[in-house]
Enzyme design. Structure first.
Site, short mmCIF file in Angstrom:
data_model
loop_
_atom_site.label_atom_id
_atom_site.label_comp_id
_atom_site.label_asym_id
_atom_site.label_seq_id
_atom_site.Cartn_x
_atom_site.Cartn_y
_atom_site.Cartn_z
CG HIS A 76 -2.11 -0.88 1.07
ND1 HIS A 76 -3.24 -0.78 1.85
CD2 HIS A 76 -2.36 -1.88 0.20
CE1 HIS A 76 -4.12 -1.68 1.46
NE2 HIS A 76 -3.61 -2.37 0.47
CE1 TYR A 205 -5.42 3.90 8.71
CE2 TYR A 205 -5.88 3.91 11.06
CZ TYR A 205 -5.17 3.43 9.98
OH TYR A 205 -4.20 2.47 10.17
N PRO A 298 -4.13 0.72 18.72
CG PRO A 298 -5.94 -0.62 18.16
CD PRO A 298 -5.34 0.12 19.30
CE LYS A 302 3.74 3.34 13.09
NZ LYS A 302 4.45 3.00 11.98
CE1 TYR A 390 -1.44 4.05 9.53
CE2 TYR A 390 -0.15 3.06 7.76
CZ TYR A 390 -1.26 3.04 8.58
OH TYR A 390 -2.17 2.03 8.47
C1 PHB Z 1 -5.82 -4.26 10.91
O1 PHB Z 1 -5.86 -4.55 9.71
O2 PHB Z 1 -6.15 -5.08 11.78
C2 PHB Z 1 -5.38 -2.91 11.32
C3 PHB Z 1 -4.92 -2.02 10.36
C4 PHB Z 1 -4.53 -0.75 10.73
C5 PHB Z 1 -4.61 -0.36 12.05
C6 PHB Z 1 -5.05 -1.25 13.02
C7 PHB Z 1 -5.44 -2.53 12.66
O3 PHB Z 1 -4.25 0.91 12.40
#
Ligand code: PHB
Ligand code: APR
Length: 396
Positions: A76, A205, A298, A302, A390
């Site tokens: 990505h 997000y 989460p 990280k 990120y």
């Molecule tokens: C996930 O795919 O479980 C995932 C992806 C990004 C995040 C947290 C969890 O920030």
């Protein structure tokens, strides 16, 4: 399997931190033993995050665990942020000098590392429950554990606690030297897996007046979705249709052109959110790595990457000790890791507090969040700050 009574590095915990450390030590010719309290199936099925930074991918590849990742991971180049019924894409390569991330679930990283270790690696004992780590201040720390109904001991030159937040190794750092820093958030994530192709090519997000939502994925046919929910939420209160309706409402943007694809939900679970750091990350001959030493919420993806960064630094220090006899790397371990840990703590807190709705927040705080997101959309500098954190900073 023959179980040694002594090893150079005793590793407590066979999650990603312990497994990767064992792999790296094995490659450097440093012998070790991994003691994991759960069974193999449990470790391989436990749902966790799924975003790998460049440095994590690099170490998996260089340790021989990158083959399936290179075939199956989705690369990505950005993420999408949504707020105020608008969206903005953050492009990682252009903002970070070429960095990107890989979508590859932690479960798959663990499966790959376990398979390699059982085939050609140090001893890995499942259902080996460590009760205590003693003698951190001595030359021969001792690990007391139970395996197949028997109490056993493993004496070690060094012990590494990779036993997660609820592990026992942290207790080997005496109270008089230990400092802990913690924040528990007034909300949790409700996570679901669904057999439906992801509705977007990249992660989304979303900040919304109804709370945060995240669209992620496990493969081209499996979506992973999260909703901010109150602490203590019971998944039984969330029938599938309610989940999809709520996700729809939180991801909504003006102008149409985007729809959330629905499909059968195959798993549901609630995750509490916490920030936590225990300092120092070593005491005498005992070291802590991964979630045993620090937890991040989460939102910044990280946790797994920080665990990998710790064990990269630690494996280098053990290789240096073996090659030159110098303990300089081991002595610097805690300070070296904590710099990265606190950067990740800050970033994870920033992402979490910018995107979630705190039940105690008023309209003022909401306007501040919107202003912060507007700033990221308007300024390449603000966007680059997010993108660099990120996509991951280089390991020092
Ligand atoms: C996930 O795919 O479980 C995932 C992806 C990004 C995040 C947290 C969890 O920030
Ligand atoms: N004895 C033996 N093993 C133990 C003990 C014990 N007393 N206590 C815990 N363990 C094992 C757990 O069963 C688990 O498999 O230690 C392992 C710790 O693994 P993780 O919790 O996955 O922690 P870590 O390897 O540091 O990985 C960090 O996991 O929590 C996520 O988001 C986090 O992705 C990050 C990653």
């Amino acid at each position: 399997m023959h179980t040694p009574n002594h090893t150079t590095v005793g590793i407590i915990g066979g999650g990603p931190a312990g497994l990767l450390l064992a792999r790296l030590l094995h490659r450097s010719g440093v012998d070790c033993v991994v003691l994991e309290s759960r069974d193999r199936d449990y470790v391989e099925q436990r749902q966790r995050a799924g975003i790998l930074e460049q440095s994590t991918v690099d170490v998996l590849r260089s340790s021989g665990a990158g083959e399936r990742l290179d075939r199956e991971a989705l690369v990505h180049d950005g993420i999408e942020l949504r707020w105020d019924r608008r969206s903005h894409r953050i492009d990682f390569p252009s903002l970070t000098g070429g960095r990107r991330v890989w979508v590859y679930a932690q479960t798959e990283v663990c499966k790959d590392l376990i398979a390699l270790q059982l085939e050609d690696g140090a001893p890995l004992l499942f259902e080996a429950h460590v009760r205590a780590v003693e003698g951190a201040d001595t030359d021969r720390p001792v690990v007391r554990y139970t395996h197949e109904g028997q109490a056993r001991t493993l004496t070690c030159d060094y012990v590494v606690g990779c036993d997660g937040f609820h592990g026992v190794t942290r207790d080997a750092v005496p109270d008089r030297v230990r400092r802990t820093y913690e924040r528990v958030y007034p909300y949790s994530w409700f996570g679901v897996l669904a057999d439906v192709p992801p509705s977007s090519d990249e992660l989304v997000y979303a900040h919304s007046p109804r709370g945060f939502a995240l669209l992620s994925m496990r493969s081209p046919t499996v979506s992973r979705l999260y909703l901010q929910v109150p602490n203590g939420t019971d998944p039984a209160d969330w029938p599938d249709e309610r989940i999809w309706d709520e996700l729809d409402a939180r991801f909504a943007v003006d102008g149409g052109g985007w729809t959330l694809k629905r499909g059968p939900i195959t798993s549901k679970g609630v995750l509490p959110m916490r920030s936590f750091v225990s300092e120092p990350m070593s005491h005498g001959r005992v070291f802590l790595a991964g979630d045993a030493a620090h937890i991040v919420p989460p939102t910044g993806a990280k946790g797994l990457n920080l665990a990998a960064a710790d064990v990269i630094v630690l494996a280098r220090a053990f290789a240096e000790l073996k090659e030159t006899g110098s303990t300089a790397g081991l002595e610097a371990y805690s300070a070296t890791c904590l710099r990265r840990v606190w950067r990740a703590e800050h970033f994870s807190f920033f992402m979490t507090s910018t995107l979630h709705t705190d039940p105690a927040q008023g309209p003022f705080e909401t306007r501040l969040q919107i202003s912060q997101l507007d700033r990221i959309a308007a300024s390449p500098h603000a966007a680059a700050e997010l993108a660099e954190n990120y996509a991951g900073l280089p390991i020092g």
